[in-house]
Each structure stands twice: as structure tokens, then as C-alpha cells.
Write a protein that holds these residues in place. Structure first.
Motif, PDB file in Angstrom:
ATOM      1  N   ASN A 261       0.613  -1.297  -0.030  1.00  0.00           N
ATOM      2  CA  ASN A 261       0.061  -0.068  -0.143  1.00  0.00           C
ATOM      3  C   ASN A 261       1.084   1.473   0.073  1.00  0.00           C
ATOM      4  OD1 ASN A 261      -1.659   2.339   1.061  1.00  0.00           O
ATOM      5  ND2 ASN A 261      -3.146   0.899   1.797  1.00  0.00           N
ATOM      6  N   PRO A 262       0.822   2.139  -1.076  1.00  0.00           N
ATOM      7  CA  PRO A 262       1.765   3.053  -1.147  1.00  0.00           C
ATOM      8  C   PRO A 262       1.817   4.280  -0.011  1.00  0.00           C
ATOM      9  CG  PRO A 262       0.446   2.943  -3.235  1.00  0.00           C
ATOM     10  CD  PRO A 262       0.136   2.026  -2.017  1.00  0.00           C
ATOM     11  N   ARG A 263       0.463   4.413   0.537  1.00  0.00           N
ATOM     12  CA  ARG A 263       0.211   5.253   1.654  1.00  0.00           C
ATOM     13  C   ARG A 263       1.143   4.710   2.956  1.00  0.00           C
ATOM     14  NH1 ARG A 263      -6.038   6.576   0.989  1.00  0.00           N
ATOM     15  NH2 ARG A 263      -5.979   7.858  -0.683  1.00  0.00           N
ATOM     16  N   ILE A 264       0.840   3.517   3.366  1.00  0.00           N
ATOM     17  CA  ILE A 264       1.459   3.036   4.507  1.00  0.00           C
ATOM     18  C   ILE A 264       2.982   2.962   4.182  1.00  0.00           C
ATOM     19  CG2 ILE A 264       1.703   0.973   5.695  1.00  0.00           C
ATOM     20  CD1 ILE A 264      -1.310   0.220   5.134  1.00  0.00           C
ATOM     21  N   ALA A 265       3.570   2.265   3.020  1.00  0.00           N
ATOM     22  CA  ALA A 265       4.845   2.550   2.720  1.00  0.00           C
ATOM     23  C   ALA A 265       5.536   3.658   2.905  1.00  0.00           C
ATOM     24  CB  ALA A 265       5.013   2.005   1.199  1.00  0.00           C
ATOM     25  N   ALA A 266       4.738   4.844   2.378  1.00  0.00           N
ATOM     26  CA  ALA A 266       5.247   6.412   2.548  1.00  0.00           C
ATOM     27  C   ALA A 266       5.441   6.793   3.990  1.00  0.00           C
ATOM     28  CB  ALA A 266       4.356   7.372   1.754  1.00  0.00           C
ATOM     29  N   ILE A 267       4.532   6.135   4.887  1.00  0.00           N
ATOM     30  CA  ILE A 267       4.517   6.669   6.216  1.00  0.00           C
ATOM     31  C   ILE A 267       5.671   5.932   6.791  1.00  0.00           C
ATOM     32  CG2 ILE A 267       3.316   6.561   8.679  1.00  0.00           C
ATOM     33  CD1 ILE A 267       0.724   6.892   6.727  1.00  0.00           C
ATOM     34  N   LEU A 268       5.848   4.643   6.643  1.00  0.00           N
ATOM     35  CA  LEU A 268       6.938   3.803   7.328  1.00  0.00           C
ATOM     36  C   LEU A 268       8.447   3.780   6.851  1.00  0.00           C
ATOM     37  CD1 LEU A 268       4.665   0.624   7.983  1.00  0.00           C
ATOM     38  CD2 LEU A 268       5.370   2.380   9.455  1.00  0.00           C
ATOM     39  N   GLY A 269       8.540   4.283   5.532  1.00  0.00           N
ATOM     40  CA  GLY A 269       9.820   4.633   5.077  1.00  0.00           C
ATOM     41  C   GLY A 269      10.432   3.320   4.306  1.00  0.00           C
ATOM     42  N   LEU A 270      11.700   3.452   3.880  1.00  0.00           N
ATOM     43  CA  LEU A 270      12.537   2.459   3.495  1.00  0.00           C
ATOM     44  C   LEU A 270      13.057   1.512   4.540  1.00  0.00           C
ATOM     45  CD1 LEU A 270      14.210   3.835   0.138  1.00  0.00           C
ATOM     46  CD2 LEU A 270      12.480   1.771   0.289  1.00  0.00           C
ATOM     47  N   ALA A 271      13.170   0.474   4.132  1.00  0.00           N
ATOM     48  CA  ALA A 271      13.939  -0.714   5.270  1.00  0.00           C
ATOM     49  C   ALA A 271      15.055  -1.257   4.435  1.00  0.00           C
ATOM     50  CB  ALA A 271      12.955  -1.439   5.603  1.00  0.00           C
ATOM     51  N   MET A 272      15.582  -2.183   4.915  1.00  0.00           N
ATOM     52  CA  MET A 272      16.870  -2.643   4.330  1.00  0.00           C
ATOM     53  C   MET A 272      16.740  -4.161   4.381  1.00  0.00           C
ATOM     54  SD  MET A 272      21.088  -2.136   4.871  1.00  0.00           S
ATOM     55  CE  MET A 272      20.918  -2.635   6.679  1.00  0.00           C
TER      56      MET A 272
END
Length: 85
Positions: free
Chosen positions: A72-83
């Protein structure tokens, strides 16, 4: 140690309390300053970067690739990138 990201579900206060802060810790670049403030020997590992380590049975290569928390792009934007490695 290898840390995908410093959210509580991956690096909670209990773990932070018992881990040896002098052990080298590879983490995403955006988390290293906060980890160092907590006393950890954090080293940045940027997406696409690789580190090689001597192990008892040979070399180990760790390569960082971007990971997302949600499709979900909205949730991904809130949580940010991981590795991911």
C-alpha cells in the motif's frame, strides 16, 4: 549485527538493553545517527552497498537492497524504506 531498520518491531527496548553496544552494527544510513546516540557502534550500509566479512568457513558477503513495509503506497510512505540483505 545486521539491522534491517530501527522500528520497535525489529529493535525493541528489551533487545537494546541486552545487546553489547560495542559489537559492530550494520544498519540503514537513515538510522545510524540515532543508533550512535544510543551508544551503538552503528555503521551505515546504503542500498546497493556490500560488505565482506571473514567467517570461520570462508567469506560472507552482505549486500543491502531496498525493502518496503507494505504494498500500500500510503503505508509504505509513512513507514519509509527498510533494508533487506
Amino acid at each position: 549485527m545486521l539491522l534491517s531498520h530501527a522500528h520497535e518491531d525489529h529493535f525493541d527496548q528489551a533487545a537494546q538493553g541486552w545487546l553489547d553496544r560495542q559489537v559492530p552494527l550494520l544498519a540503514p544510513q537513515h538510522d545510524t545517527a540515532a543508533l550512535r546516540e544510543k551508544g551503538f557502534a552503528a555503521q551505515a550500509l546504503t542500498h546497493g552497498a556490500a560488505r565482506r566479512f571473514e567467517a570461520p568457513d570462508g567469506l560472507v558477503t552482505v549486500t543491502a537492497v531496498p525493502a518496503v513495509h507494505s504494498l500500500n503506497p500510503r503505508i509504505a510512505a509513512i513507514l519509509g524504506l527498510a533494508m533487506a540483505t
